[in-house]
Each structure stands twice: as structure tokens, then as C-alpha cells.
Scaffold this active site. Structure first.
Site, PDB file in Angstrom:
ATOM      1  N   GLY A  71      34.300   0.954  21.712  1.00 18.21           N
ATOM      2  CA  GLY A  71      32.915   0.889  22.665  1.00 18.21           C
ATOM      3  C   GLY A  71      32.452   2.229  22.781  1.00 18.21           C
ATOM      4  N   GLY A 127      27.276   6.049  27.611  1.00 14.46           N
ATOM      5  CA  GLY A 127      28.273   5.101  27.867  1.00 14.46           C
ATOM      6  C   GLY A 127      29.573   5.604  28.229  1.00 14.46           C
ATOM      7  N   GLY A 134      32.546   4.980  26.994  1.00  9.34           N
ATOM      8  CA  GLY A 134      33.214   5.470  25.879  1.00  9.34           C
ATOM      9  C   GLY A 134      32.962   6.567  25.422  1.00  9.34           C
ATOM     10  CB  SER A 181      36.440  -5.810  35.325  1.00  6.70           C
ATOM     11  OG  SER A 181      35.577  -6.108  36.664  1.00  6.70           O
ATOM     12  CE1 TYR A 238      32.785  -7.894  32.610  1.00  8.30           C
ATOM     13  CE2 TYR A 238      33.397  -8.192  34.950  1.00  8.30           C
ATOM     14  CZ  TYR A 238      33.273  -7.319  33.894  1.00  8.30           C
ATOM     15  OH  TYR A 238      33.716  -5.861  34.218  1.00  8.30           O
TER      16      TYR A 238
END
Length: 328
Positions: A32, A37, A39, A165, A214
Site C-alpha cells: 500500500g 500515503g 505506506g 483499525s 469496513y
């Protein structure tokens, strides 16, 4: 624990400096990675402490290449290898894994960072899997297992890190309707907790909702961490973490006014701050004795029962292996 000094405000540079010996001369693979970002930030911070090689992957080789150039410009002597990897495609995953398995040497650290969030309408991957579940869980599950021999070959305290998350709290894994096909009956223990949805300010329902999809994918990521840690006990340390709310491209699917509402409740971290917990999860030597741990704000935290129950973890592993077509 070595990370007790770190918290929600910690900059990732502090973490890599403290644990520089956990980076030096290692081969590290980060998924990713693209401009602006998390990453890319992780990769730049890791590059600053003299790893042997950095393998960075993403769906778009152009974007991965742009990040590779930024890293190489900052660290000209470092070997940076771009890798095309679309985690929503089992074909792409197998192709990327084949490429990695042909590299010389072992993989010492794998950071499964790639993810998607809040896709407004239900989308299926080319393999027919709901897109959050495909990208956030099934893809990393398949990729990790396909390159596992490379990780097991490491003699340098190998580690697998899954970026999940705290949104996992929005949904258990829905074994009875994981693809949001609209099944009539979903057991209560697989339904989203209404109070948690209210707390997060998201709608509750049993049909497709972006936040619930999600949440399910992130619950699966934690269950994967727990079961992989059990299977690799004494061989590979496996951790997962919540990086926190970070203002990156991950929010691209959500209207900006809604993003601002979320950030009003959960003030966003800078990208270097957001990198701190993944880096602790990847580098802190004290976590070797705590494989399967979930971290938040650089500290180990407990998770809900549905994300750690061993029987649920085993069941999710079996579902993942069958769906990915793997015998693991």
C-alpha cells in the site's frame, strides 16, 4: 515494555531511532505504498535507518515508482524494489508472491499496510468478494501465506504486521452473510453493536453499509493476526495495530464535509504520527514475547471478544483459506 514512552503524539522518527537495530540490514516489505500515503511515510522512515532492502508494493506501478524515486532521492545507496500488487485480485496476489519468492534472501519484516475504506456502494472484487473484505483482509491473508516461506527463512527475528483499525468495533465477522448478499437471518452475535455505531456516529443496519463492511474487514484482520501468531509461535512474531485517524487518501471515498465531522471527534494525526504505532508494532523487541498483540497509540490494548475468541479465529482462518483457494 520498550514502547511505554510512546503515545498518540509520538512521531515515527522517534520510533525508528530508538529501534534502529531492528531495521539495520533487514529486508522489509511494505504494501500500500503511494504518494502522500501512510505506506510512503513508513517506507521513508524505515529507509532512514539502513535496512538492507526495501520492497514497496501497490496497485499502480506508476504510483509505487513515484514513491520509490522519493525514497531513492533521500537514500541513494538503498536498494528499493517496486512491486505491483493489487490485493483485491487473487491473480495479482499470486503473481506478486511468485515474484517475491524469486528474490534472493529472506523477508525479515512484512507490513500489510494497504487498505480501502468507506466505499459508498457495495462493490465486488473480480473474485466476487465484497471490496473491503477482499482488500483489507483476504488479500493480505493470501499474500502473507504465499510468501511465508520467505519470512520463515529469516534469521533476524522475523515479524508480520497487519494494519487494522479501531473501526473493527463496528462489526463482528458475519459468517452468515460476509458478502452482504442480504441474507434474511443474521445471528445476533454477528450483528453490528448499536451502541458502538451510535458512538461512532454511523448508521446501523444489516444490509450493506460502508462503515459496517469496513468494520467486518478489520475484525477479520485481527482474527488473522491472532491465529497466525498461534500457528507461528516461536518462529515469527505477528502483531496488528490501529494507526489512528490520519488525513491521507484513505478517506477519498467519503465526502469531505463528513471527513471533517469525523476529524472533529477524532483529531487527525499527521502522517509521521500515524506511522508511530505501525513502527512500534514492527520494531519493538519487547513484542517478541507478545505475539498476536493489538496496539493503539503505540501501546498494547485488549480487543472485543469477537476479535480474539480462538474458535472464531480458527473459523475465520478456515473461511479465508477456502475462499482464497489455499491449503494452509
Amino acid at each position: 515494555m520498550g514502547s511505554q514512552e510512546f503515545n498518540s503524539k509520538t512521531d515515527g522518527s522517534e520510533v525508528v531511532q530508538k529501534f534502529s537495530s531492528s531495521v539495520k540490514d533487514k529486508t522489509i516489505l511494505v504494501t500500500g505504498v503511494g504518494p502522500n500515503g501512510l505506506g510512503e511515510t513508513l517506507s521513508l522512515l524505515l529507509a532512514s535507518e539502513q535496512p538492507a532492502r526495501l520492497i514497496i508494493s501497490g496497485r499502480s506501478l506508476d504510483k509505487v515508482g513515484a514513491s520509490a524515486k522519493i525514497i531513492k532521492d533521500a537514500h541513494p545507496k538503498l536498494e528499493v524494489i517496486p512491486l505491483k500488487l493489487d490485493l483485491a485480485s487473487l491473480e495479482s496476489i499470486r503473481s506478486a508472491a511468485d515474484e517475491v519468492n524469486q528474490y534472493d534472501g529472506a523477508i525479515d519484516i512484512l507490513i500489510n499496510n494497504a487498505g480501502v475504506m468507506n466505499i459508498p456502494e457495495r462493490q465486488l472484487s473480480k473474485d466476487g468478494i465484497e471490496m473491503h473484505l477482499a482488500t483489507n483482509h483476504l488479500g493480505p491473508f493470501a499474500f502473507t501465506n504465499l510468501i511465508l516461506p520467505k519470512i520463515l527463512a529469516s534469521s533476524k527475528s522475523p515479524r508480520v504486521v497487519n494494519v487494522v483499525s479501531n473501526g473493527y468495533a463496528l462489526s463482528p465477522f458475519r459468517f452468515s452473510d460476509w458478502n452482504f448478499d442480504g441474507k434474511a437471518t443474521i445471528p445476533e452475535e454477528e450483528q453490528p453493536p448499536k451502541k458502538t455505531c451510535e458512538m461512532f456516529g454511523v448508521p446501523w443496519g444489516l444490509d450493506y453499509l460502508p462503515s459496517i463492511a469496513y468494520g467486518q474487514s478489520k475484525t477479520a484482520g485481527i482474527l488473522f493476526t491472532k491465529e497466525l501468531a498461534k500457528k507461528l509461535e516461536g518462529k515469527v512474531t505477528v502483531t496488528c495495530l490501529n494507526p489512528g485517524a490520519i488525513d491521507t487518501d484513505l478517506w477519498r471515498q467519503m465526502p469531505r464535509e463528513m471527513v471533517e465531522k469525523v476529524f472533529a471527534v477524532m483529531p487527525p494525526k499527521s502522517r509521521p504520527q500515524g506511522a508511530s504505532t505501525p513502527l512500534v508494532a514492527a520494531l519493538d523487541p519487547s513484542l517478541t514475547g507478545d505475539s498476536g498483540a493489538y496496539l493503539n497509540d503505540c501501546q498494547v490494548e485488549d480487543v472485543a471478544e469477537w476479535a480474539k475468541d480462538p474458535k472464531i479465529a480458527q473459523r475465520c482462518w478456515a473461511w479465508s483459506a477456502q475462499t482464497a483457494g489455499l491449503q494452509v
